[in-house]
Motif scaffolding. Structure first.
Motif, PDB file in Angstrom:
ATOM      1  N   PRO A  53      -5.250 -11.528   4.977  1.00 52.26           N
ATOM      2  CA  PRO A  53      -4.965 -10.054   4.063  1.00 52.26           C
ATOM      3  C   PRO A  53      -4.756  -8.762   5.159  1.00 52.26           C
ATOM      4  N   ARG A  54      -3.670  -8.226   4.791  1.00 51.84           N
ATOM      5  CA  ARG A  54      -3.395  -6.751   5.530  1.00 51.84           C
ATOM      6  C   ARG A  54      -4.576  -5.934   5.612  1.00 51.84           C
ATOM      7  N   GLY A  55      -4.700  -5.272   6.687  1.00 50.66           N
ATOM      8  CA  GLY A  55      -5.556  -4.292   6.849  1.00 50.66           C
ATOM      9  C   GLY A  55      -7.009  -4.402   7.080  1.00 50.66           C
ATOM     10  N   VAL A  56      -7.489  -5.788   7.291  1.00 52.88           N
ATOM     11  CA  VAL A  56      -8.746  -6.250   7.556  1.00 52.88           C
ATOM     12  C   VAL A  56      -8.860  -6.100   9.227  1.00 52.88           C
ATOM     13  N   VAL A  57     -10.113  -5.922   9.504  1.00 51.33           N
ATOM     14  CA  VAL A  57     -10.506  -5.455  10.851  1.00 51.33           C
ATOM     15  C   VAL A  57     -10.978  -6.874  11.638  1.00 51.33           C
ATOM     16  N   VAL A  58     -10.322  -6.991  12.726  1.00 52.39           N
ATOM     17  CA  VAL A  58     -10.935  -7.950  13.772  1.00 52.39           C
ATOM     18  C   VAL A  58     -11.186  -7.255  15.002  1.00 52.39           C
ATOM     19  N   GLN A 115      -1.662  -7.989  19.987  1.00 55.41           N
ATOM     20  CA  GLN A 115      -0.346  -7.940  19.370  1.00 55.41           C
ATOM     21  C   GLN A 115      -0.252  -8.717  18.459  1.00 55.41           C
ATOM     22  N   ALA A 116      -0.313  -9.942  18.613  1.00 60.96           N
ATOM     23  CA  ALA A 116      -0.046 -11.057  17.474  1.00 60.96           C
ATOM     24  C   ALA A 116      -0.737 -10.601  16.299  1.00 60.96           C
ATOM     25  N   LEU A 117      -1.847 -10.282  16.007  1.00 59.85           N
ATOM     26  CA  LEU A 117      -2.400  -9.965  14.729  1.00 59.85           C
ATOM     27  C   LEU A 117      -1.987  -8.842  14.376  1.00 59.85           C
ATOM     28  N   SER A 118      -1.751  -7.726  15.086  1.00 60.22           N
ATOM     29  CA  SER A 118      -1.056  -6.384  14.698  1.00 60.22           C
ATOM     30  C   SER A 118       0.167  -6.634  13.947  1.00 60.22           C
ATOM     31  N   THR A 119       0.929  -7.658  14.323  1.00 58.87           N
ATOM     32  CA  THR A 119       2.168  -7.962  13.614  1.00 58.87           C
ATOM     33  C   THR A 119       2.109  -8.447  12.069  1.00 58.87           C
ATOM     34  N   HIS A 120       0.963  -8.707  11.728  1.00 59.39           N
ATOM     35  CA  HIS A 120       0.797  -9.576  10.612  1.00 59.39           C
ATOM     36  C   HIS A 120      -0.124  -8.353   9.812  1.00 59.39           C
ATOM     37  N   GLY A 121      -0.241  -7.048  10.396  1.00 60.15           N
ATOM     38  CA  GLY A 121      -0.958  -6.212   9.277  1.00 60.15           C
ATOM     39  C   GLY A 121      -2.277  -6.006   9.744  1.00 60.15           C
ATOM     40  N   ILE A 122      -3.060  -6.966  10.578  1.00 57.22           N
ATOM     41  CA  ILE A 122      -4.499  -6.963  10.974  1.00 57.22           C
ATOM     42  C   ILE A 122      -4.794  -5.902  11.678  1.00 57.22           C
ATOM     43  N   GLN A 123      -5.820  -4.816  11.589  1.00 58.15           N
ATOM     44  CA  GLN A 123      -6.384  -4.002  12.411  1.00 58.15           C
ATOM     45  C   GLN A 123      -7.073  -4.495  13.476  1.00 58.15           C
ATOM     46  N   TYR A 255      -2.800 -19.559  25.427  1.00 59.79           N
ATOM     47  CA  TYR A 255      -4.152 -19.272  25.025  1.00 59.79           C
ATOM     48  C   TYR A 255      -4.306 -18.232  23.832  1.00 59.79           C
ATOM     49  N   ALA A 256      -3.400 -17.195  24.204  1.00 60.03           N
ATOM     50  CA  ALA A 256      -3.490 -16.315  23.085  1.00 60.03           C
ATOM     51  C   ALA A 256      -2.824 -16.743  21.803  1.00 60.03           C
ATOM     52  N   ASP A 257      -1.799 -17.332  21.872  1.00 58.27           N
ATOM     53  CA  ASP A 257      -1.102 -17.856  20.596  1.00 58.27           C
ATOM     54  C   ASP A 257      -2.097 -18.741  20.008  1.00 58.27           C
ATOM     55  N   ALA A 258      -2.811 -19.588  20.539  1.00 63.76           N
ATOM     56  CA  ALA A 258      -3.636 -20.462  19.865  1.00 63.76           C
ATOM     57  C   ALA A 258      -4.812 -19.838  19.250  1.00 63.76           C
ATOM     58  N   ILE A 259      -5.425 -18.795  20.002  1.00 63.19           N
ATOM     59  CA  ILE A 259      -6.961 -17.847  19.630  1.00 63.19           C
ATOM     60  C   ILE A 259      -6.201 -17.121  18.256  1.00 63.19           C
ATOM     61  N   ALA A 260      -5.054 -16.649  18.439  1.00 60.76           N
ATOM     62  CA  ALA A 260      -4.575 -15.647  17.163  1.00 60.76           C
ATOM     63  C   ALA A 260      -4.226 -16.710  15.951  1.00 60.76           C
TER      64      ALA A 260
END
Length: 269
Positions: A53-58, A115-123, A255-260
């Motif tokens: 869901p877009r806008g959630v915070v991680v 960066q990967a999460l932000s491209t999907h609208g995740i804060q 590593y980053a891709d796997a965690i994201a």
């Protein structure tokens, strides 16, 4: 003798029969109220039809900090660690035998994950914004996740076992849980992070935990969290193979891709 009129009637009947729609498939079964859907296979990739869901915070928590070594008094100060215990504010972390530091590794990987999460609208909120400061202390890191109302808090670390044969990643979570967020939500987060790492080709630890998971009662950031939280130890920086991967940009991106991917799968549930 068949008349033309009779022949037309027969042909019309055949054509009408061939145009009838096939019977509608039965509707999908609906699980009973309160039923828990089966957990997807650990080897199954994240669903391509569902999105976080877009806008959630991680909250991403890159372990340690580049300035910790220059202020030992600050990082050795005892702070609350949960379960009635205290721990030092922070530590310097470990490094590869060639000198590549854990704090630099975790900072770079966390930024790539963000960066990967932000491209999907995740804060994305980070517990530290630079790699040359001191701290923050482990209790403060937990407080950042709590105050942000994070849907997930993921700490990123690397281990420093002196055993050269020690290899592999593990994901830690608080156990036994101290609040509801540390129960099913945190264990599910740990599982999806573990699955993301395995799907990316990383091998579970052969010296800590079991199957890539490690329940812990001594990690302050997890004990003090009121949000779903887990800690990824990406591998052993003293193992030559893993140190080589961590020391390259391509390796850190893996590593980053796997965690994201693990975080996004968790949020999509």
């Amino acid at each position: 003798m068949v008349t033309v009129r009779k022949l037309l009637v027969v042909v019309g009947a055949v054509l009408l029969a061939g145009c009838q729609a096939a019977p509608a498939p039965p509707p999908p079964s609906t699980p009973a109220p309160g039923a828990v859907p089966p957990e997807p296979s650990a080897s199954a990739p994240p669903s391509s039809t569902r999105a976080a869901p877009r806008g959630v915070v991680v909250v991403l928590d890159p372990g340690h900090n580049g300035g910790n070594a220059r202020d030992r008094a600050a990082i050795n100060r005892p702070v609350p660690a949960g379960r009635g215990r205290t721990k030092p504010c922070n530590t310097t972390g470990t490094a590869t035998n060639a000198g590549y530091t854990e704090h630099a590794f975790t900072f770079d990987v966390a930024r790539r994950v963000g960066q990967a999460l932000s491209t999907h609208g995740i804060q994305v909120v980070y517990t530290r914004d630079t790699d040359d400061g001191v701290g923050p202390c482990v209790d403060r890191r937990a407080a950042i996740g709590n105050s942000a109302g994070a849907a997930a808090v993921v700490s990123i670390h690397a281990d420093g076992s002196n055993a050269a044969s020690a290899t592999g990643f593990h994901v830690a979570y608080s156990a036994p849980p101290l609040n509801p967020a540390q129960g099913e939500p945190s264990t599910r987060l740990a599982n999806t992070l573990r699955d993301g790492m395995r799907s990316a080709g990383f091998t579970p630890s052969n010296y800590i935990g079991s199957g890539g998971l490690s329940p812990r009662d001594d990690l302050a950031g997890l004990n003090l969290s009121e949000r779903p939280a887990a800690l990824v130890e990406c591998g052993n920086m003293r193992n030559a193979t893993e140190a080589a991967a961590m020391s390259t940009s391509d390796g850190r991106q893996r590593y980053a891709d796997a965690i994201a991917a693990g975080i996004e799968r968790y949020l999509a549930r």
